[in-house]
Design a protein around this motif. Structure first.
Motif, PDB file in Angstrom:
ATOM      1  N   ARG A  40     -12.573  29.034  50.233  1.00 43.03           N
ATOM      2  CA  ARG A  40     -11.502  28.103  50.645  1.00 43.03           C
ATOM      3  C   ARG A  40     -10.127  28.758  50.517  1.00 43.03           C
ATOM      4  NH1 ARG A  40      -7.890  25.451  47.853  1.00 43.03           N
ATOM      5  NH2 ARG A  40      -8.931  25.738  45.859  1.00 43.03           N
ATOM      6  N   GLN A  44      -7.904  29.998  53.632  1.00 40.90           N
ATOM      7  CA  GLN A  44      -6.613  29.329  53.853  1.00 40.90           C
ATOM      8  C   GLN A  44      -5.483  30.363  53.910  1.00 40.90           C
ATOM      9  OE1 GLN A  44      -5.513  25.797  51.495  1.00 40.90           O
ATOM     10  NE2 GLN A  44      -3.533  26.739  51.189  1.00 40.90           N
ATOM     11  N   GLU A  79       1.329  40.948  59.557  1.00 42.42           N
ATOM     12  CA  GLU A  79       0.705  39.653  59.232  1.00 42.42           C
ATOM     13  C   GLU A  79      -0.688  39.566  59.846  1.00 42.42           C
ATOM     14  OE1 GLU A  79       4.040  37.398  60.503  1.00 42.42           O
ATOM     15  OE2 GLU A  79       5.086  37.819  58.627  1.00 42.42           O
ATOM     16  N   LYS A 110      -7.400  24.255  55.960  1.00 39.23           N
ATOM     17  CA  LYS A 110      -5.941  24.206  55.940  1.00 39.23           C
ATOM     18  C   LYS A 110      -5.327  25.593  56.125  1.00 39.23           C
ATOM     19  CE  LYS A 110      -5.567  20.264  52.761  1.00 39.23           C
ATOM     20  NZ  LYS A 110      -6.870  19.995  52.134  1.00 39.23           N
ATOM     21  N   SER A 113       1.490  24.936  54.639  1.00 38.82           N
ATOM     22  CA  SER A 113       2.392  23.922  55.199  1.00 38.82           C
ATOM     23  C   SER A 113       3.642  24.527  55.846  1.00 38.82           C
ATOM     24  CB  SER A 113       2.820  22.986  54.064  1.00 38.82           C
ATOM     25  OG  SER A 113       3.261  23.718  52.940  1.00 38.82           O
ATOM     26  N   ASN A 139       3.936  34.156  44.533  1.00 37.82           N
ATOM     27  CA  ASN A 139       2.605  33.561  44.390  1.00 37.82           C
ATOM     28  C   ASN A 139       1.508  34.639  44.368  1.00 37.82           C
ATOM     29  OD1 ASN A 139       0.309  32.563  46.673  1.00 37.82           O
ATOM     30  ND2 ASN A 139       0.535  31.243  44.885  1.00 37.82           N
ATOM     31  N   SER A 209      -2.760  18.658  41.202  1.00 39.03           N
ATOM     32  CA  SER A 209      -3.450  19.818  41.786  1.00 39.03           C
ATOM     33  C   SER A 209      -4.906  19.823  41.316  1.00 39.03           C
ATOM     34  CB  SER A 209      -2.740  21.101  41.329  1.00 39.03           C
ATOM     35  OG  SER A 209      -3.559  22.224  41.559  1.00 39.03           O
ATOM     36  N   PRO A 210      -5.827  19.388  42.185  1.00 36.99           N
ATOM     37  CA  PRO A 210      -7.213  19.246  41.733  1.00 36.99           C
ATOM     38  C   PRO A 210      -7.896  20.570  41.383  1.00 36.99           C
ATOM     39  CG  PRO A 210      -7.037  18.812  44.103  1.00 36.99           C
ATOM     40  CD  PRO A 210      -5.647  18.967  43.579  1.00 36.99           C
ATOM     41  N   ASN A 211      -7.388  21.693  41.952  1.00 37.49           N
ATOM     42  CA  ASN A 211      -8.116  22.963  41.780  1.00 37.49           C
ATOM     43  C   ASN A 211      -7.585  23.868  40.677  1.00 37.49           C
ATOM     44  OD1 ASN A 211      -9.904  22.670  44.196  1.00 37.49           O
ATOM     45  ND2 ASN A 211      -7.928  22.597  45.235  1.00 37.49           N
ATOM     46  N   LYS A 221      -6.646  32.051  39.682  1.00 37.35           N
ATOM     47  CA  LYS A 221      -5.193  31.859  39.596  1.00 37.35           C
ATOM     48  C   LYS A 221      -4.762  32.261  38.187  1.00 37.35           C
ATOM     49  CE  LYS A 221      -3.416  27.916  41.466  1.00 37.35           C
ATOM     50  NZ  LYS A 221      -3.371  26.528  42.031  1.00 37.35           N
ATOM     51  N   ASN A 225       0.832  26.072  39.748  1.00 33.28           N
ATOM     52  CA  ASN A 225       1.756  25.906  40.884  1.00 33.28           C
ATOM     53  C   ASN A 225       3.193  25.709  40.395  1.00 33.28           C
ATOM     54  OD1 ASN A 225      -0.694  25.875  42.179  1.00 33.28           O
ATOM     55  ND2 ASN A 225      -0.550  23.774  42.949  1.00 33.28           N
TER      56      ASN A 225
END
Ligand code: FAQ
Length: 315
Positions: A40, A44, A79, A110, A113, A139, A209-211, A221, A225
């Motif tokens: 995922r 993404q 990119e 996804k 954004s 990030n 943040s569910p993950n 990670k 976040n």
């Protein structure tokens, strides 16, 4: 005689590898949740790089000089390259690239954004380099230590290239800020539009943040976040001062007690709208990607036919 390891042994080995801060490699057994999370997240990220070519690509034919056009072309090409390494990394986890593209164009997977906002002036090219690539670096540098080997290694090269992207953005903006009043206003107007969406790139607040918790436990990670968002704000404010621009946030101010900048509330309703497909450019971005994929069908067919023929000749 070879002994077969039980699922419990495999899981213990996986947990041991993670706890020792060693890398998980494609040959290793992983829990299904880890595989799904990695696919995922990497997919993404790959989709973001590929869709992320569109906002700046929009300015290649209208760059104000040959030098700016050459720089922008190189950046957009980078990119595409990032997207390709990342799709390859998902393949090491058993994903199929065609399937991932299908999921992207049908809205089942996804992408960031940030790429659903329009690029209205050439200053946007500079601001994307400075703030969007800046946020991406913030990030992604910790992801060079992510537990999944192929992703962590891809991230090293990607981060080096993102650093060049950020510098070119800053240099472009610096040049405009030394130009006419109209150019300076164009930069400030672009900063006003991109600041809040850049903060949204880091994902929802930690409490929503569910993950994050599981991804931190698996050392996918390395920071939450909110930690990374704060780091980005702290590094961007002095850069804005050097450039001579301001951020559109009256609550932004240094907090000596915390040793960080305080900042205003992000509009999380806007974020939810954009992520669920209702941002200013979502439909256009996905349709453009779908059309490009369809237009490229003959290339994929020709490459597959050539590979078949080469195999037949070799046999
Ligand atoms: N946009 O539980 P969390 C770039 C989703 S590359 C859209 O916090 P997680 C280069 C999230 O997937 C930019 N969706 O999730 C460039 C999850 O979805 P689910 C991309 C978002 O994974 C520059 C749900 O919300 N970078 O810019 C966003 O722990 C210039 C809940 O979120 C990466 O992908 C968002 N902003 O943390 C190219 C880096 N945020 O579970 C061209 C790798 C969250 O519903 C020009 N990814 N979601 O399916 C990551 O570090 C993490 O995946 C986060 C999200 C931090 C993005």
């Amino acid at each position: 005689m070879t002994a077969t390891l039980s699922e419990k042994d495999l899981e213990a080995h996986f947990e041991h590898t993670i706890s020792k801060d060693q890398r998980i490699e494609p040959r290793d057994w992983v829990p299904e949740g880890y595989r799904k999370t990695m696919i995922r997240m990497i997919a993404q990220h790959a989709h973001s790089e590929i869709i992320g070519m569109q906002p700046e690509g929009n300015w290649i034919t209208r760059a104000p000089s040959l030098r700016r056009k050459a720089i922008l072309l190189a950046k957009v090409q980078d990119e595409a390259g990032h997207g390709l390494y990342l799709y390859s990394a998902t393949e090491t986890l058993g994903a199929d690239r065609g399937d991932l593209t299908e999921r992207l164009v049908t809205g089942r997977q996804k992408y960031s954004s940030i790429f659903n906002y329009p690029t209205l002036t050439f200053a946007d090219v500079g601001v994307i380099g400075w703030l969007v690539d800046g946020a991406a670096i913030c990030n992604q540098v910790p992801l060079c230590r992510s537990s999944y080997g192929p992703y962590a290694r891809a991230m090293i090269r990607i981060c080096k290239e993102e650093s060049f992207h950020q510098r070119q953005g800053f240099e472009l903006l610096m040049t405009m800020m030394k130009g006419t009043r109209a150019q300076r206003e164009m930069v400030q107007e672009a900063v006003n539009r991109w600041w809040w969406p850049s903060l949204m790139m880091f994902g929802p607040p930690d409490g929503d943040s569910p993950n994050t918790a599981q991804s931190m436990a698996w050392r996918i990670k390395r920071h939450t976040n909110d930690e990374l968002r704060q780091r980005f704000v702290d590094m961007s404010v002095p850069q804005a001062e050097i450039l001579g621009v301001t951020f559109p946030d009256p609550e932004l101010k240094w907090n000596a007690e915390r040793g960080h900048y305080d900042f205003g509330a992000v509009d999380w309703d806007e974020f939810k709208q954009v992520v669920s497909g209702n941002g200013p450019c979502n439909a256009e971005r996905v349709e453009h990607r779908r059309q490009a994929h369809e237009d490229g069908a003959w290339v994929r067919e020709a490459a597959a036919a050539h590979a078949r023929k080469t195999q037949e000749v070799a046999a």
